[in-house]
Every structure is written in C-alpha cells, then in structure tokens.
Design a protein around this motif. Sequence first.
Motif, PDB file in Angstrom:
ATOM      1  N   ARG A 138       0.837  -1.212   0.000  1.00  0.00           N
ATOM      2  CA  ARG A 138       0.000   0.000   0.000  1.00  0.00           C
ATOM      3  C   ARG A 138       0.869   1.258   0.000  1.00  0.00           C
ATOM      4  N   SER A 139       1.987   1.182   0.703  1.00  0.00           N
ATOM      5  CA  SER A 139       2.927   2.300   0.708  1.00  0.00           C
ATOM      6  C   SER A 139       3.499   2.524  -0.690  1.00  0.00           C
ATOM      7  N   SER A 140       3.848   1.431  -1.378  1.00  0.00           N
ATOM      8  CA  SER A 140       4.365   1.537  -2.754  1.00  0.00           C
ATOM      9  C   SER A 140       3.312   2.127  -3.681  1.00  0.00           C
ATOM     10  N   LEU A 141       2.088   1.623  -3.554  1.00  0.00           N
ATOM     11  CA  LEU A 141       1.008   2.100  -4.416  1.00  0.00           C
ATOM     12  C   LEU A 141       0.797   3.600  -4.237  1.00  0.00           C
ATOM     13  N   ARG A 142       0.798   4.041  -2.998  1.00  0.00           N
ATOM     14  CA  ARG A 142       0.594   5.467  -2.712  1.00  0.00           C
ATOM     15  C   ARG A 142       1.671   6.322  -3.368  1.00  0.00           C
ATOM     16  N   MET A 143       2.937   5.906  -3.232  1.00  0.00           N
ATOM     17  CA  MET A 143       4.043   6.703  -3.775  1.00  0.00           C
ATOM     18  C   MET A 143       4.105   6.647  -5.300  1.00  0.00           C
ATOM     19  N   ILE A 144       3.754   5.516  -5.890  1.00  0.00           N
ATOM     20  CA  ILE A 144       3.743   5.402  -7.358  1.00  0.00           C
ATOM     21  C   ILE A 144       2.674   6.335  -7.931  1.00  0.00           C
ATOM     22  N   ARG A 145       1.520   6.331  -7.297  1.00  0.00           N
ATOM     23  CA  ARG A 145       0.449   7.208  -7.769  1.00  0.00           C
ATOM     24  C   ARG A 145       0.845   8.678  -7.614  1.00  0.00           C
ATOM     25  N   LYS A 146       1.520   8.970  -6.523  1.00  0.00           N
ATOM     26  CA  LYS A 146       1.944  10.350  -6.276  1.00  0.00           C
ATOM     27  C   LYS A 146       3.008  10.786  -7.276  1.00  0.00           C
ATOM     28  N   ASP A 199      -2.930  -9.485  -5.694  1.00  0.00           N
ATOM     29  CA  ASP A 199      -2.806 -10.042  -4.354  1.00  0.00           C
ATOM     30  C   ASP A 199      -3.590 -11.353  -4.301  1.00  0.00           C
ATOM     31  N   GLN A 200      -3.122 -12.278  -3.483  1.00  0.00           N
ATOM     32  CA  GLN A 200      -3.800 -13.563  -3.374  1.00  0.00           C
ATOM     33  C   GLN A 200      -5.239 -13.401  -2.894  1.00  0.00           C
ATOM     34  N   ASN A 201      -5.447 -12.457  -1.986  1.00  0.00           N
ATOM     35  CA  ASN A 201      -6.774 -12.220  -1.427  1.00  0.00           C
ATOM     36  C   ASN A 201      -7.439 -11.012  -2.085  1.00  0.00           C
ATOM     37  N   PRO A 202      -8.753 -10.980  -2.108  1.00  0.00           N
ATOM     38  CA  PRO A 202      -9.449  -9.787  -2.624  1.00  0.00           C
ATOM     39  C   PRO A 202      -9.092  -8.569  -1.767  1.00  0.00           C
ATOM     40  N   VAL A 203      -8.669  -7.503  -2.390  1.00  0.00           N
ATOM     41  CA  VAL A 203      -8.276  -6.297  -1.653  1.00  0.00           C
ATOM     42  C   VAL A 203      -9.015  -5.101  -2.230  1.00  0.00           C
ATOM     43  N   GLU A 204      -9.122  -4.087  -1.399  1.00  0.00           N
ATOM     44  CA  GLU A 204      -9.823  -2.874  -1.823  1.00  0.00           C
ATOM     45  C   GLU A 204      -8.821  -1.741  -2.000  1.00  0.00           C
ATOM     46  N   VAL A 205      -8.900  -1.059  -3.118  1.00  0.00           N
ATOM     47  CA  VAL A 205      -8.017   0.074  -3.399  1.00  0.00           C
ATOM     48  C   VAL A 205      -8.870   1.320  -3.548  1.00  0.00           C
ATOM     49  N   LYS A 206      -8.547   2.318  -2.744  1.00  0.00           N
ATOM     50  CA  LYS A 206      -9.302   3.568  -2.814  1.00  0.00           C
ATOM     51  C   LYS A 206      -9.035   4.271  -4.139  1.00  0.00           C
ATOM     52  N   GLU A 207     -10.097   4.781  -4.732  1.00  0.00           N
ATOM     53  CA  GLU A 207      -9.946   5.517  -5.982  1.00  0.00           C
ATOM     54  C   GLU A 207      -9.396   6.905  -5.701  1.00  0.00           C
ATOM     55  N   SER A 208      -8.643   7.409  -6.652  1.00  0.00           N
ATOM     56  CA  SER A 208      -8.077   8.754  -6.539  1.00  0.00           C
ATOM     57  C   SER A 208      -8.534   9.559  -7.746  1.00  0.00           C
ATOM     58  N   GLY A 209      -9.470  10.455  -7.518  1.00  0.00           N
ATOM     59  CA  GLY A 209     -10.015  11.209  -8.639  1.00  0.00           C
ATOM     60  C   GLY A 209     -10.764  10.279  -9.568  1.00  0.00           C
ATOM     61  N   GLU A 210     -10.440  10.349 -10.841  1.00  0.00           N
ATOM     62  CA  GLU A 210     -11.103   9.502 -11.835  1.00  0.00           C
ATOM     63  C   GLU A 210     -10.346   8.205 -12.066  1.00  0.00           C
ATOM     64  N   GLU A 211      -9.161   8.059 -11.471  1.00  0.00           N
ATOM     65  CA  GLU A 211      -8.347   6.857 -11.712  1.00  0.00           C
ATOM     66  C   GLU A 211      -8.888   5.663 -10.933  1.00  0.00           C
ATOM     67  N   LYS A 212      -9.132   4.576 -11.627  1.00  0.00           N
ATOM     68  CA  LYS A 212      -9.571   3.333 -10.993  1.00  0.00           C
ATOM     69  C   LYS A 212      -8.475   2.297 -11.196  1.00  0.00           C
ATOM     70  N   ILE A 213      -7.977   1.757 -10.095  1.00  0.00           N
ATOM     71  CA  ILE A 213      -6.873   0.800 -10.151  1.00  0.00           C
ATOM     72  C   ILE A 213      -7.424  -0.620 -10.240  1.00  0.00           C
ATOM     73  N   PRO A 214      -7.123  -1.354 -11.313  1.00  0.00           N
ATOM     74  CA  PRO A 214      -7.569  -2.750 -11.418  1.00  0.00           C
ATOM     75  C   PRO A 214      -6.929  -3.609 -10.333  1.00  0.00           C
ATOM     76  N   VAL A 215      -7.697  -4.536  -9.774  1.00  0.00           N
ATOM     77  CA  VAL A 215      -7.210  -5.466  -8.753  1.00  0.00           C
ATOM     78  C   VAL A 215      -7.343  -6.886  -9.276  1.00  0.00           C
ATOM     79  N   ILE A 216      -6.213  -7.610  -9.265  1.00  0.00           N
ATOM     80  CA  ILE A 216      -6.186  -9.005  -9.700  1.00  0.00           C
ATOM     81  C   ILE A 216      -5.980  -9.866  -8.455  1.00  0.00           C
ATOM     82  N   SER A 217      -6.879 -10.809  -8.203  1.00  0.00           N
ATOM     83  CA  SER A 217      -6.750 -11.653  -7.013  1.00  0.00           C
ATOM     84  C   SER A 217      -7.095 -13.089  -7.364  1.00  0.00           C
ATOM     85  N   GLY A 218      -6.840 -13.972  -6.396  1.00  0.00           N
ATOM     86  CA  GLY A 218      -7.131 -15.383  -6.621  1.00  0.00           C
ATOM     87  C   GLY A 218      -5.877 -16.198  -6.855  1.00  0.00           C
ATOM     88  N   THR A 219      -6.052 -17.446  -7.192  1.00  0.00           N
ATOM     89  CA  THR A 219      -4.926 -18.387  -7.295  1.00  0.00           C
ATOM     90  C   THR A 219      -3.958 -18.069  -8.435  1.00  0.00           C
TER      91      THR A 219
END
Length: 465
Positions: A24-32, A43-63
């Motif tokens: 999450r720290s990496s994601l924050r700094m990359i976006r910044k 991520d192996q587990n379903p995770v939630e990523v907060k949207e920033s403005g109009e940007e929607k970050i795709p999340v890939i989870s599962g095996t």
Amino acid sequence: MLEKIRQTVENKKVLVLGLGREGRSSLRMIRKAGGYKELAVADQNPVEVKESGEEKIPVISGTHYMDKELLDSYDIVFKTPGIVLPEKIENYKCQFVSQTGLFISKFRSQIVGITGTKGKSTTSTLLYHVLKENGEDVVLAGNIGIPVFDIAEDITVGEVIVLELSCHQLEYITVSPHIAVLLNLYEEHLDHYGTMAAYVRAKQNIYAWQEKEDLLFCNMEFLPGHEVEGAGPESAGVPCKGEVISAVLIPEGENPSGRGDIEVAGNAVRYRGSGLRIPEQGISLIGQHNYFDIAMVYGICKEFSLTDEQFLKGLRSYQTLPHRLQYLGIKDGIRFYDDSISTIGETTIQALESIKNAGSILIGGMDRGVDYDQLEEYLAGSSVKHIILMEATGKRIYSEIEERYPTLFGSGKLCLVDHLKDAVELAGKLGEEGSACILSPAAASYGIFKNFEERGEVFKKYVFG
C-alpha cells in the motif's frame, strides 16, 4: 524520492504485487510520482483500493495472481518482500523492483544497513537510540515495521538512516548501503529459499554491491570469502570491495590476542584502540549474544565520533524490545521471560546461557524442517530441570531425543504437551521458587499464532491472566 520512482515507472505498465503494509505504501508513492502508462494491483486475497479522482486501479486476485504470463504482461513489478516467485527471477521478462532497492540507491551514502538471522532489531534500535540520545539527526526504518517509502519524503541531507534489513528485502537488490552490518547467519527461512546457500546469498547482498569507500561490520565467522557452514563453497564467492571490520566473540577463558577489529570477552569490548566495559547492572540487555550486538553498535558509534561516555549514556537508557528475552515478572516465586522472537535452536541456547537458574524452557511451534541437532546436543548437557515441548517441532524434538539421547530421554526432564497453554500450566506446577521459566520456542509461530508478537502476548496472558 518521487523523482526516482517516476524515472522507474515512466511510460511503463506497472504492477504492485502484494498489498500488505509495504504494498500500500508503494502504491501510494507510485500514484503520487505519476508518469506510468498503466497501474494495477495483484494479491492472493481480494483487496480494496481507494480511488483517486477519476483513476480506478484494477485489482487481480485469486490463485492465478502470480502467473508468469500475468507478471510478464507488465514492464515493472513492485514485489513485496516475502512473496515467493513460482519461477527463478531470470525466467521473467518483467523487471522486478522493490522499495528497499530504490530507497538504498537514492540515499545509499546516509544508510547504516543491518541484517543477520538474529539480533538485527536489537542492534538497529540500539544504534538508533544511542545516536538519537546524543543529538544525531537519525531515523529508523525497514524491517522494524516502517516501510521506507513512508519516510522517504522527509529525509534531509546528512540525516543518518538506520535500516533494519531482512533476507526478503535484500534478496533481489543490486545496491548496498554505505555502512553494512552482518551479525550472523543461521539456518532459517528454508521454506522460502529451499537451501541454506540461497538464504545466505540473499543476506550477502548487504555488502555485495559496496564500493571501496564503504564499511562492512561483519561477524568473523561469516566474513566475505569464507564458506558459511551448511551453505557450500558458493557462499565463499561473494567478495566485498569495502573495508571489512571483523567482530569476534571470545570464548570464556580464552585470550583475545587481536583476533578481530572488534573483540568481546565477557563484558569487555575492544575496538581499534578503544576499550569499554559493558555495565553488568543498570542496562536492559543481558547475555553474551547481546554483548556482541552492543559491541557492534559501539564500533559504529566510534565511526560517528561518539565518546565512551556518550555511548554509555545511550546504552543505559535503552529499553529491550518486547519478546526478545524480555523479563515479564514473578508469579508464585517463578521468574518468567518472553523470548518469543526465537525461531531457531541457536537462540534458545542463547536464552538458556543468559538466564541463570532456568527451571523450565518452553520449546516448539510450526515445523519448517529446521535442523535441531545443536539444540538437542546442548539440552542433553544442560542443567535446565524441565524441557517442555509442544506443537509440531516439539513432537519432532521429543522423538529425536528419544532416538539419539536415551539418557536425557529417561531422565524425566522431557515433557510433551499439545499447546502453549498446556506448557505454561505445566511450568507453573513444576516450577520452584527462585527458578525461571523461559518461552524460547526455537520455531516459527505461523499457523498457530498470527506472528511471534501475538505468541508472546498470549504467553504473558497465560502466565498472569
């Protein structure tokens, strides 16, 4: 730091692999930092990523979140330490990067990087504390629980960065800190690395990329160019370009004789013409293994021009970290110690060497296939009255002692129970007034507790209610 990150991700497809605290720290700094072509999270587990403005970050989870085809569809993959890749890193087309690698490359000249199988947290926090107590501009981060990107934007010119580094953080980096510290190397994390050689090679990155002007404080048993026991000849093949400062713990009764640049004999420390007596009262760190860590910090502090008086001031005010041979208190006349950080046999031996009049030792946890030969041999000659074994490793040690040490097995010292609660209850019944009970499991906590911290807290709760 933002400029460094932007240069790395500029016009690239970027994937953050693993969304724990560091992810999450990496994601924050990359976006910044911005500038990337695409950005996604896996991520192996379903995770939630907060949207920033109009940007929607795709999340890939599962095996299939680490499938090679998926990873290779990105240019840059920010890998969280501890994630085991399905294939060797050279088989991937994508470029793996990490917070640690980028941070060290940016602030290399200001960093004291500290690693070792055991003792790195104590050494890192002690160094930070002593420097801070004496007015040095210093910050602590890394494996201690503070992602380096979380402090990166606040680093000032000339500030000392004390960086605790795990094998996972070191595994794929190609840059080393200006001052590196290698405390020790014992069999550990074989579930991740497969072989001792691979584990040792990850640790050796602490110094493998140093330059001529750099310093390496290194335990004499694990010097560059020397084969590490159990790791094979290849472990001797990683040279160090920097200046190597060797450190040695002198066995009781032997003469130091100038064996190392740093020498520890009892509570006496010598470093390049300077000498110091570690106070045996009024400090929270006890035992020879802690004296060795203190000596390492003393040597580093001398490089920062601290006087002996300044060093001792910081040492006396330092408080031991929780779960590291931590004295908890007395109940029914028995002294209780929490050494839940112990995950290998060597640290359990150190605990028994450090605590006088040990009545019982509590050993056992998750079985990762660690070799317990040395611990079992030590227990066979130990004066500890009750060896309480639990969980999977406890059962294995029990059966191995039955096979190899029949005298110990028949002595009545060995007790086999199921879980920690049972072990604490038995220790209370068997303990004598004035004796000590030590939790030093020599095994991982995973699958039983969330981590070693939780194990230590549960132990304390079982003892004192």
